[in-house]
Design a protein around this motif. Structure first.
Motif, PDB file in Angstrom:
ATOM      1  N   LYS A   3       0.848  -1.187   0.000  1.00  0.00           N
ATOM      2  CA  LYS A   3       0.000   0.000   0.000  1.00  0.00           C
ATOM      3  C   LYS A   3       0.890   1.246   0.000  1.00  0.00           C
ATOM      4  N   TRP A   6       0.249   7.210   2.001  1.00  0.00           N
ATOM      5  CA  TRP A   6      -0.442   8.412   1.538  1.00  0.00           C
ATOM      6  C   TRP A   6       0.155   9.686   2.123  1.00  0.00           C
ATOM      7  N   SER A  20      -5.863  13.335  -8.007  1.00  0.00           N
ATOM      8  CA  SER A  20      -6.243  11.931  -7.819  1.00  0.00           C
ATOM      9  C   SER A  20      -6.787  11.316  -9.107  1.00  0.00           C
ATOM     10  N   GLU A  69      -6.255   7.784  -8.069  1.00  0.00           N
ATOM     11  CA  GLU A  69      -7.251   6.750  -7.760  1.00  0.00           C
ATOM     12  C   GLU A  69      -8.154   6.418  -8.947  1.00  0.00           C
ATOM     13  N   ARG A  94      -4.720  -3.478 -11.016  1.00  0.00           N
ATOM     14  CA  ARG A  94      -4.293  -2.630  -9.894  1.00  0.00           C
ATOM     15  C   ARG A  94      -5.477  -2.021  -9.150  1.00  0.00           C
ATOM     16  N   GLY A  96      -8.118  -1.835  -6.463  1.00  0.00           N
ATOM     17  CA  GLY A  96      -8.261  -2.459  -5.149  1.00  0.00           C
ATOM     18  C   GLY A  96      -7.897  -1.486  -4.060  1.00  0.00           C
ATOM     19  N   ALA A  97      -8.038  -1.935  -2.839  1.00  0.00           N
ATOM     20  CA  ALA A  97      -7.827  -1.054  -1.690  1.00  0.00           C
ATOM     21  C   ALA A  97      -6.437  -0.429  -1.738  1.00  0.00           C
ATOM     22  N   GLY A  98      -6.387   0.886  -1.529  1.00  0.00           N
ATOM     23  CA  GLY A  98      -5.107   1.585  -1.472  1.00  0.00           C
ATOM     24  C   GLY A  98      -4.487   1.843  -2.827  1.00  0.00           C
ATOM     25  N   GLN A 101      -8.926   3.065  -7.819  1.00  0.00           N
ATOM     26  CA  GLN A 101     -10.322   2.818  -7.451  1.00  0.00           C
ATOM     27  C   GLN A 101     -11.177   2.549  -8.682  1.00  0.00           C
ATOM     28  N   GLU A 102     -10.792   3.177  -9.800  1.00  0.00           N
ATOM     29  CA  GLU A 102     -11.667   3.067 -10.965  1.00  0.00           C
ATOM     30  C   GLU A 102     -10.886   3.257 -12.252  1.00  0.00           C
TER      31      GLU A 102
END
Ligand code: SAM
Ligand code: SF4
Length: 339
Positions: A3, A6, A20, A69, A94, A96-98, A101-102
């Motif tokens: 991860k 951040w 982001s 993200e 890729r 997934g969490a951390g 996102q999309e």
């Protein structure tokens, strides 16, 4: 995959905006020639200047590790780039969490009939399809080379594959300005959202852009005569403002870069297929990331430093103006940075 941290990894620009969202133009080429986007006889980049799909993947990976993200692949027409599904697959892995996102795509829809299912399998869940009219003759006139039934087949293949579809239509005075009522009804019928876009002064085209410019305030007023449009709190960090169409339950977006300032909430940067990073759609300043990406003496930290240095130059806003006989606000075409 580890991860990212951040605390140190996320990218803030000089105005405190968190970056982001990355848009990637994977090719400057296209199988259509929309009149507002391209001249008919475009000269495209020599292949040697274009990053390989593997290089694009590495570069996107660096952005993800730095806090991006959402990634949207665009173009030119992204789905005409040979082998592009491999990029969708590696980026999709890729999600997934951390991490990412999309992963989304903006397409003209010509290749969707055959590619919708593989896109879904790669992890794409939402797509934007550009469609300026439901009238075949107008569609041909706007795209110069397009075939409406083929694009409609693609759109319905996307729906059948499970992809959420948003239709993007550029508002063109005297061309499709009376098409939106029908399009809004059609979108409601099939469960698609619709976003209308004002023309932006990007790149030399054949005509005069003031002849194309149709303020969306006019369109909104006209649509409100037939539809109940309730302002929606939905925001994407981009230039769109949304309404709920009460009769259909779908969303209607207005992208008004010329009549509204949306820059204060900007969360995005744009990468071209040559590895040039534009920090603002409406400004010329850009950073060359191909050099650090290809430099064998630089490690990953060197690439990250180049990305951070670029973000540190992100300008406050754009300078778009459409004036008669004015040169384009930026000389590059939308197909370079992908909108
Ligand atoms: N080929 C794909 C497509 O058409 O969806 C992706 C690239 S295209 C450049 C992305 C979006 O930019 C499309 O929705 C297109 O209609 C829009 N666009 C292109 N040139 C524009 C301009 N000068 N002003 C406003 N929108 C533009
Ligand atoms: Fe091609 Fe999209 Fe530009 Fe139309 S808007 S010419 S489909 S890149």
């Amino acid at each position: 995959m580890d991860k990212p941290n951040w605390g140190t990894a996320r990218m803030l620009d000089p105005f405190g905006r968190r970056i982001s969202y990355l848009r990637v133009s994977v090719t400057d080429r296209c199988d259509l020639r929309c009149v507002y986007c391209m001249a008919e006889d475009m000269t495209f980049l020599p292949k040697a200047e274009v990053l390989t799909l593997e290089e694009l993947d590495r570069l996107c990976g660096a952005f993800i590790d730095l806090g991006v993200e959402r990634i949207r692949l665009t173009g030119g027409e992204p789905l005409v780039r040979k082998g592009v599904l491999s990029l969708f697959r590696s980026l999709g892995a890729r999600i997934g969490a951390g991490g990412l996102q999309e992963l989304t795509v903006t397409t003209n829809g010509t290749q969707l009939a055959g590619m919708a299912e593989p896109l879904f399998a790669a992890g794409v869940r939402r797509i934007n399809v550009s469609l300026d009219t439901l009238d075949p003759a107008t569609f041909k006139a706007v795209t110069r080379w397009g075939d409406l039934p083929r694009v409609l087949d693609g759109i319905f293949a996307a729906k059948a594959a499970g992809l959420a579809v948003k239709i993007n239509a550029v508002a063109l005075k005297g061309v499709n300005e009376h098409a939106y009522d029908r399009m809004l009804g059609w979108c409601g019928e099939h469960g698609f959202d619709l976003t209308l876009i004002e023309t932006m002064p990007m790149g030399e085209i054949s005509g005069d852009r003031t002849d194309q410019y149709l303020p969306l305030s006019t369109v909104h007023a006209r649509l409100s005569e037939h539809w109940t449009l309730t302002p929606s709190a939905h925001r994407t960090g981009g230039p769109a403002r949304y309404f709920t169409v009460e009769e259909t339950g779908r969303r209607l977006g207005f992208i008004t870069p010329l009549s509204h300032n949306f820059c204060e909430s900007c969360n995005r940067v744009r990468l071209t297929c040559t590895g040039t990073l534009y920090m603002c759609l409406g400004q010329e300043d850009a950073a060359d990331l191909r050099r650090p990406l290809r430099d064998p003496t630089l490690d990953r930290a060197g690439l990250d430093a180049a990305i951070r240095a670029a973000i540190a130059r992100k300008p406050k806003g754009h300078d778009f103006v459409i004036a008669r006989a004015a040169p384009p606000a930026v000389p590059r075409h939308m197909s370079m940075t992908g909108g």
